[in-house]
Design a protein around this motif. Structure first.
Motif, PDB file in Angstrom:
ATOM      1  N   GLY A 396      -1.602 -14.926 -12.180  1.00 28.31           N
ATOM      2  CA  GLY A 396      -0.735 -15.845 -12.905  1.00 28.31           C
ATOM      3  C   GLY A 396      -0.634 -15.568 -14.384  1.00 28.31           C
ATOM      4  O   GLY A 396       0.024 -16.334 -15.118  1.00 28.31           O
ATOM      5  N   ARG A 397      -1.261 -14.493 -14.846  1.00 25.77           N
ATOM      6  CA  ARG A 397      -1.218 -14.161 -16.267  1.00 25.77           C
ATOM      7  C   ARG A 397      -0.495 -12.820 -16.445  1.00 25.77           C
ATOM      8  O   ARG A 397      -0.586 -11.927 -15.589  1.00 25.77           O
ATOM      9  CB  ARG A 397      -2.624 -14.058 -16.836  1.00 25.77           C
ATOM     10  N   PRO A 398       0.226 -12.659 -17.546  1.00 27.49           N
ATOM     11  CA  PRO A 398       0.919 -11.388 -17.754  1.00 27.49           C
ATOM     12  C   PRO A 398      -0.036 -10.257 -18.078  1.00 27.49           C
ATOM     13  O   PRO A 398      -1.109 -10.477 -18.657  1.00 27.49           O
ATOM     14  CB  PRO A 398       1.843 -11.692 -18.939  1.00 27.49           C
ATOM     15  N   ARG A 399       0.325  -9.065 -17.700  1.00 25.04           N
ATOM     16  CA  ARG A 399      -0.431  -7.879 -18.062  1.00 25.04           C
ATOM     17  C   ARG A 399      -0.387  -7.679 -19.583  1.00 25.04           C
ATOM     18  O   ARG A 399       0.516  -8.211 -20.259  1.00 25.04           O
ATOM     19  CB  ARG A 399       0.163  -6.642 -17.367  1.00 25.04           C
ATOM     20  N   THR A 400      -1.296  -6.883 -20.073  1.00 21.65           N
ATOM     21  CA  THR A 400      -1.321  -6.601 -21.515  1.00 21.65           C
ATOM     22  C   THR A 400      -1.443  -5.104 -21.768  1.00 21.65           C
ATOM     23  O   THR A 400      -1.941  -4.345 -20.930  1.00 21.65           O
ATOM     24  CB  THR A 400      -2.503  -7.321 -22.203  1.00 21.65           C
ATOM     25  N   LYS A 401      -0.967  -4.710 -22.956  1.00 21.72           N
ATOM     26  CA  LYS A 401      -1.066  -3.327 -23.401  1.00 21.72           C
ATOM     27  C   LYS A 401      -1.066  -3.332 -24.923  1.00 21.72           C
ATOM     28  O   LYS A 401      -0.157  -3.912 -25.538  1.00 21.72           O
ATOM     29  CB  LYS A 401       0.114  -2.504 -22.866  1.00 21.72           C
ATOM     30  N   ASP A 402      -2.077  -2.740 -25.498  1.00 19.51           N
ATOM     31  CA  ASP A 402      -2.197  -2.680 -26.961  1.00 19.51           C
ATOM     32  C   ASP A 402      -2.084  -4.062 -27.591  1.00 19.51           C
ATOM     33  O   ASP A 402      -1.456  -4.256 -28.642  1.00 19.51           O
ATOM     34  CB  ASP A 402      -1.119  -1.750 -27.555  1.00 19.51           C
ATOM     35  N   GLY A 403      -2.690  -5.041 -26.920  1.00 18.39           N
ATOM     36  CA  GLY A 403      -2.719  -6.397 -27.449  1.00 18.39           C
ATOM     37  C   GLY A 403      -1.447  -7.204 -27.220  1.00 18.39           C
ATOM     38  O   GLY A 403      -1.355  -8.361 -27.628  1.00 18.39           O
ATOM     39  N   GLN A 404      -0.431  -6.607 -26.564  1.00 17.05           N
ATOM     40  CA  GLN A 404       0.832  -7.295 -26.296  1.00 17.05           C
ATOM     41  C   GLN A 404       0.929  -7.694 -24.827  1.00 17.05           C
ATOM     42  O   GLN A 404       0.495  -6.954 -23.942  1.00 17.05           O
ATOM     43  CB  GLN A 404       2.018  -6.381 -26.646  1.00 17.05           C
ATOM     44  N   ALA A 405       1.486  -8.867 -24.575  1.00 18.83           N
ATOM     45  CA  ALA A 405       1.687  -9.318 -23.197  1.00 18.83           C
ATOM     46  C   ALA A 405       2.992  -8.762 -22.640  1.00 18.83           C
ATOM     47  O   ALA A 405       3.959  -8.556 -23.384  1.00 18.83           O
ATOM     48  CB  ALA A 405       1.718 -10.844 -23.146  1.00 18.83           C
ATOM     49  N   LEU A 406       3.002  -8.512 -21.352  1.00 17.71           N
ATOM     50  CA  LEU A 406       4.217  -8.055 -20.685  1.00 17.71           C
ATOM     51  C   LEU A 406       5.095  -9.281 -20.409  1.00 17.71           C
ATOM     52  O   LEU A 406       5.078  -9.874 -19.331  1.00 17.71           O
ATOM     53  CB  LEU A 406       3.888  -7.324 -19.380  1.00 17.71           C
ATOM     54  N   GLU A 407       5.835  -9.662 -21.420  1.00 15.02           N
ATOM     55  CA  GLU A 407       6.692 -10.841 -21.342  1.00 15.02           C
ATOM     56  C   GLU A 407       8.131 -10.431 -21.641  1.00 15.02           C
ATOM     57  O   GLU A 407       8.415  -9.843 -22.692  1.00 15.02           O
ATOM     58  CB  GLU A 407       6.238 -11.914 -22.332  1.00 15.02           C
ATOM     59  N   LEU A 408       9.024 -10.740 -20.713  1.00 19.17           N
ATOM     60  CA  LEU A 408      10.417 -10.324 -20.797  1.00 19.17           C
ATOM     61  C   LEU A 408      11.326 -11.551 -20.713  1.00 19.17           C
ATOM     62  O   LEU A 408      10.890 -12.635 -20.328  1.00 19.17           O
ATOM     63  CB  LEU A 408      10.746  -9.349 -19.657  1.00 19.17           C
ATOM     64  N   HIS A 409      12.605 -11.350 -21.046  1.00 15.92           N
ATOM     65  CA  HIS A 409      13.555 -12.461 -21.056  1.00 15.92           C
ATOM     66  C   HIS A 409      14.771 -12.127 -20.194  1.00 15.92           C
ATOM     67  O   HIS A 409      15.385 -11.069 -20.340  1.00 15.92           O
ATOM     68  CB  HIS A 409      13.995 -12.761 -22.489  1.00 15.92           C
ATOM     69  N   TRP A 410      15.089 -13.044 -19.300  1.00  9.90           N
ATOM     70  CA  TRP A 410      16.294 -12.945 -18.461  1.00  9.90           C
ATOM     71  C   TRP A 410      17.352 -13.849 -19.094  1.00  9.90           C
ATOM     72  O   TRP A 410      17.176 -15.059 -19.202  1.00  9.90           O
ATOM     73  CB  TRP A 410      15.983 -13.404 -17.036  1.00  9.90           C
ATOM     74  N   ILE A 411      18.476 -13.248 -19.505  1.00 11.94           N
ATOM     75  CA  ILE A 411      19.565 -13.992 -20.130  1.00 11.94           C
ATOM     76  C   ILE A 411      20.488 -14.535 -19.040  1.00 11.94           C
ATOM     77  O   ILE A 411      21.013 -13.785 -18.219  1.00 11.94           O
ATOM     78  CB  ILE A 411      20.371 -13.085 -21.083  1.00 11.94           C
ATOM     79  N   LEU A 412      20.685 -15.854 -19.042  1.00  8.23           N
ATOM     80  CA  LEU A 412      21.592 -16.501 -18.093  1.00  8.23           C
ATOM     81  C   LEU A 412      22.694 -17.234 -18.845  1.00  8.23           C
ATOM     82  O   LEU A 412      22.452 -17.848 -19.883  1.00  8.23           O
ATOM     83  CB  LEU A 412      20.837 -17.528 -17.240  1.00  8.23           C
ATOM     84  N   ASN A 413      23.880 -17.191 -18.301  1.00 10.12           N
ATOM     85  CA  ASN A 413      25.003 -17.972 -18.793  1.00 10.12           C
ATOM     86  C   ASN A 413      24.719 -19.454 -18.538  1.00 10.12           C
ATOM     87  O   ASN A 413      24.329 -19.829 -17.436  1.00 10.12           O
ATOM     88  CB  ASN A 413      26.225 -17.485 -18.022  1.00 10.12           C
ATOM     89  N   ASP A 414      24.953 -20.311 -19.528  1.00 10.26           N
ATOM     90  CA  ASP A 414      24.634 -21.725 -19.332  1.00 10.26           C
ATOM     91  C   ASP A 414      25.578 -22.427 -18.364  1.00 10.26           C
ATOM     92  O   ASP A 414      25.346 -23.577 -17.977  1.00 10.26           O
ATOM     93  CB  ASP A 414      24.578 -22.486 -20.671  1.00 10.26           C
ATOM     94  N   GLY A 415      26.645 -21.730 -17.941  1.00 10.18           N
ATOM     95  CA  GLY A 415      27.521 -22.278 -16.911  1.00 10.18           C
ATOM     96  C   GLY A 415      27.154 -21.809 -15.523  1.00 10.18           C
ATOM     97  O   GLY A 415      27.833 -22.114 -14.542  1.00 10.18           O
ATOM     98  N   THR A 416      26.057 -21.058 -15.426  1.00 10.56           N
ATOM     99  CA  THR A 416      25.625 -20.514 -14.147  1.00 10.56           C
ATOM    100  C   THR A 416      25.338 -21.623 -13.153  1.00 10.56           C
ATOM    101  O   THR A 416      24.750 -22.649 -13.493  1.00 10.56           O
ATOM    102  CB  THR A 416      24.360 -19.673 -14.357  1.00 10.56           C
ATOM    103  N   THR A 417      25.724 -21.404 -11.925  1.00  7.29           N
ATOM    104  CA  THR A 417      25.504 -22.416 -10.897  1.00  7.29           C
ATOM    105  C   THR A 417      24.072 -22.359 -10.373  1.00  7.29           C
ATOM    106  O   THR A 417      23.317 -21.431 -10.659  1.00  7.29           O
ATOM    107  CB  THR A 417      26.481 -22.218  -9.740  1.00  7.29           C
ATOM    108  N   GLN A 418      23.729 -23.341  -9.564  1.00 10.12           N
ATOM    109  CA  GLN A 418      22.341 -23.502  -9.147  1.00 10.12           C
ATOM    110  C   GLN A 418      21.837 -22.322  -8.327  1.00 10.12           C
ATOM    111  O   GLN A 418      20.670 -21.947  -8.425  1.00 10.12           O
ATOM    112  CB  GLN A 418      22.176 -24.796  -8.342  1.00 10.12           C
ATOM    113  N   ALA A 419      22.701 -21.705  -7.535  1.00 12.50           N
ATOM    114  CA  ALA A 419      22.247 -20.580  -6.710  1.00 12.50           C
ATOM    115  C   ALA A 419      21.754 -19.427  -7.571  1.00 12.50           C
ATOM    116  O   ALA A 419      20.773 -18.771  -7.250  1.00 12.50           O
ATOM    117  CB  ALA A 419      23.365 -20.101  -5.788  1.00 12.50           C
ATOM    118  N   GLN A 420      22.462 -19.163  -8.677  1.00 12.97           N
ATOM    119  CA  GLN A 420      22.032 -18.084  -9.567  1.00 12.97           C
ATOM    120  C   GLN A 420      20.708 -18.442 -10.238  1.00 12.97           C
ATOM    121  O   GLN A 420      19.846 -17.593 -10.409  1.00 12.97           O
ATOM    122  CB  GLN A 420      23.109 -17.812 -10.620  1.00 12.97           C
TER     123      GLN A 420
END
Length: 567
Positions: A396-420
């Motif tokens: 449940g925790r992100p991997r790390t490398k050189d003191g940084q967490a493997l944390e990424l961002h998924w960009i979604l359109n705010d008009g996206t429907t529930q299925a997306q």
């Protein structure tokens, strides 16, 4: 007209239709809910569409058809990098010369309103000779001529970086454009063979409108300066977010059946209620919620076909994702069948797993090239992330490398429907299982492409590529950027080898030989970790009963001039 557009690329052009993800030809789509008892059918086969075809004699003169539009169109130049939004491309077919249309089998057919003839008249070098319809003229009174072909070629060839072009494919191979035997004849000479020449100059735009880089990049913003089609823009009310087309009185071809065609900007999720309220005449029905509400609606008919329309997940090329092993690991962590099941829930057409970036399953030449890269394997995913130097830090925790967490961002359109949203959430959980934390960030609908996808400002995003036909247009989606021009490759990921294979395929006239090269390139695209393909998105739409020559077009082009109401 398929009303849920995406980015339809002219070279691939990003179309209007119902999807789970935005389309480039992009727009929002999807939908939640369940309808487990919905009857399923196989996707339509090659050559199939569902548009209630009617000859002109059986269509009423007059009337209005109302469509949704998923974002206001700012850039109308289809050759400019920001002009490939599907809605704009579809509408431009009614405003500018479309020299060829594509039929339901995916075959180019010349349009007599613009062409008397067009064919290859020499093979060494390749020369294409166009004989123009002498009646064809621009709204400024000038006849169509070789000057228009020459201007499109020179702007789109990629030789002048001041022209911010969408895709030079084909145009970069032209060595000259000149007048033929008379002013109505155009000769286009190629330095190298180009199999898909019929897709060039489609649509044709006037030399007077793109004469300078400033004209090309800015002259079509919020306006269409010159037209030569069956329709023209009657009303463009940005405040009301309404666009209306009316027949052009100077049109020399058969008069369009409709008095007006109205587009109103709304979110994909709003289209269902708008259809039920009799505010629009076509609405996407490709999600459980939409289909469930629309299938039995008064005066509604559901139509379905399989267009060139794919839903995928794209990786960006920056930060941790600059490492191919990280992208490959994230790809192997995805259970694509489970994600497709979320999208397909309650929809009466099966969404089939897609194993190719270039061919759709109903196209000749399709084969699944995903190999191991498309197979769900948690152990393999973890091993790839280990090899990339990202260390596990507990469940449940992100991997790390050189003191940084493997944390990424998924960009979604705010008009996206529930299925997306549901699909993105499921993928988010799959990635967390291998130690990648993915945050889901919603952004304004009108900014999704312009400020994020088109700028490459994303780690992860999902949209649809639509109408990437013919095959050579796929080069735009995967070619290496040149300076600031990313063409349609918003991830900015690629390789010289992929570019070379796609360019060689585009110059291979033999279809079997071209297909072999395209499939070799596709296998390399899978290995690159560029894009995880999910499925070919069927077009499932609800249309008002009595609407003729409209609905689900499959591989075919739409023709708004034929659309109308049955007598």
């Amino acid at each position: 007209m398929d009303a849920t557009a995406t980015t339809r690329r002219i070279s691939r052009a990003a179309a209007l239709a119902a999807a789970l993800a935005l389309a480039v030809t992009g727009c929002g789509s999807g939908g939640g809910g369940s309808a487990d008892g919905a009857a399923r059918s196989e996707p339509p086969r090659q050559g199939a569409n569902d548009i209630n075809p009617r000859p002109a004699a059986q269509v009423k003169d007059g009337g209005e058809v109302r469509y949704p539009l998923y974002q206001w169109i700012t850039q109308w130049n289809p050759y400019q990098v920001d002009g490939t939004y599907g809605g704009a491309v579809e509408i431009m077919r009614a405003l500018e010369p479309s020299l060829f249309r594509v039929d339901a089998s995916g075959t180019f057919q010349p349009v007599a309103d613009y062409l008397v003839d067009a064919k290859v008249t020499s093979t060494s070098p390749q020369v294409v000779t166009y004989k123009l319809n002498p009646k064809a003229k621009w709204s400024d009174g000038k006849p169509l001529s070789h000057l228009d072909f020459k201007a499109v070629w020179q702007a789109s060839s990629g030789k002048d970086p001041a022209y911010n072009i969408a895709n030079p494919a084909g145009y970069e191979l032209i060595s000259g454009v000149e007048q033929g035997a008379d002013p109505g004849e155009v000769k286009v000479t190629f330095a190298e063979p180009y199999a898909d020449w019929q897709n060039l100059f489609r649509p044709l735009v006037p030399a007077a409108g793109i004469a300078t880089p400033d004209d090309f990049n800015k002259g079509w913003v919020e306006k269409v300066p010159i037209t030569a089609g069956p329709f023209r823009i009657g009303v463009a009310d940005k405040t009301a977010q309404t666009l209306q087309l009316v027949p052009d009185p100077d049109w020399w071809g058969e008069k369009p059946k409709l008095d007006k065609v109205t587009y109103r900007v709304m979110t994909q999720s709003a289209t269902t209620q708008a259809f039920l309220n009799n505010e629009i005449d076509l609405a996407a029905a490709g999600t459980a919620t939409a289909y469930g509400q629309l299938k039995d609606a008064k005066d509604a008919v559901v139509r379905s076909a399989s267009p060139w329309d794919e839903v995928h997940i794209s990786f960006g090329g920056g930060g941790a994702l600059a490492d191919q092993k990280v992208r490959q690991g994230l790809g192997r962590a995805l259970d694509r069948q489970s994600l497709i099941k979320i999208a397909n829930n309650g929809v009466p057409v099966d969404f089939k797993l897609l194993g190719n970036h270039i061919f759709m399953p109903n196209q000749t030449g399709y084969q699944d090239n995903s190999g191991d890269w498309g197979k769900f394997d948690l152990a393999a995913a973890k091993k790839l992330l280990d090899e990339a130097g990202w260390k596990e830090d507990g469940p449940g925790r992100p991997r790390t490398k050189d003191g940084q967490a493997l944390e990424l961002h998924w960009i979604l359109n705010d008009g996206t429907t529930q299925a997306q949203v549901d699909l993105a959430t499921a993928a988010q959980n799959m990635w967390l299982a291998v130690g990648a934390k993915v945050d889901i960030d919603k952004v304004p609908s009108n900014d999704f492409f312009a400020k994020y996808v088109n700028q490459g400002k994303f780690d992860i995003a999902s949209w649809r590529n639509t109408d990437s036909f013919p095959l050579s247009t796929s080069l735009s989606n995967f070619r290496l950027p040149q300076g600031d021009n990313v063409f349609g490759n918003f991830s900015k990921l690629g390789s010289p080898e992929i570019d070379a294979l796609l360019k060689k395929a585009a110059g291979t006239v033999d279809p079997a030989g071209a297909a072999k090269l395209y499939n070799e390139a596709d296998a390399k695209i899978w290995e690159l970790g560029h894009t995880v393909e999910l499925y070919q998105r069927p077009s499932v739409v609800a249309v008002r009963k009595g609407l003729a020559n409209d609905g689900a077009f499959g591989l075919a082009s739409s023709d708004l001039a034929l659309t109308g109401w049955e007598k």
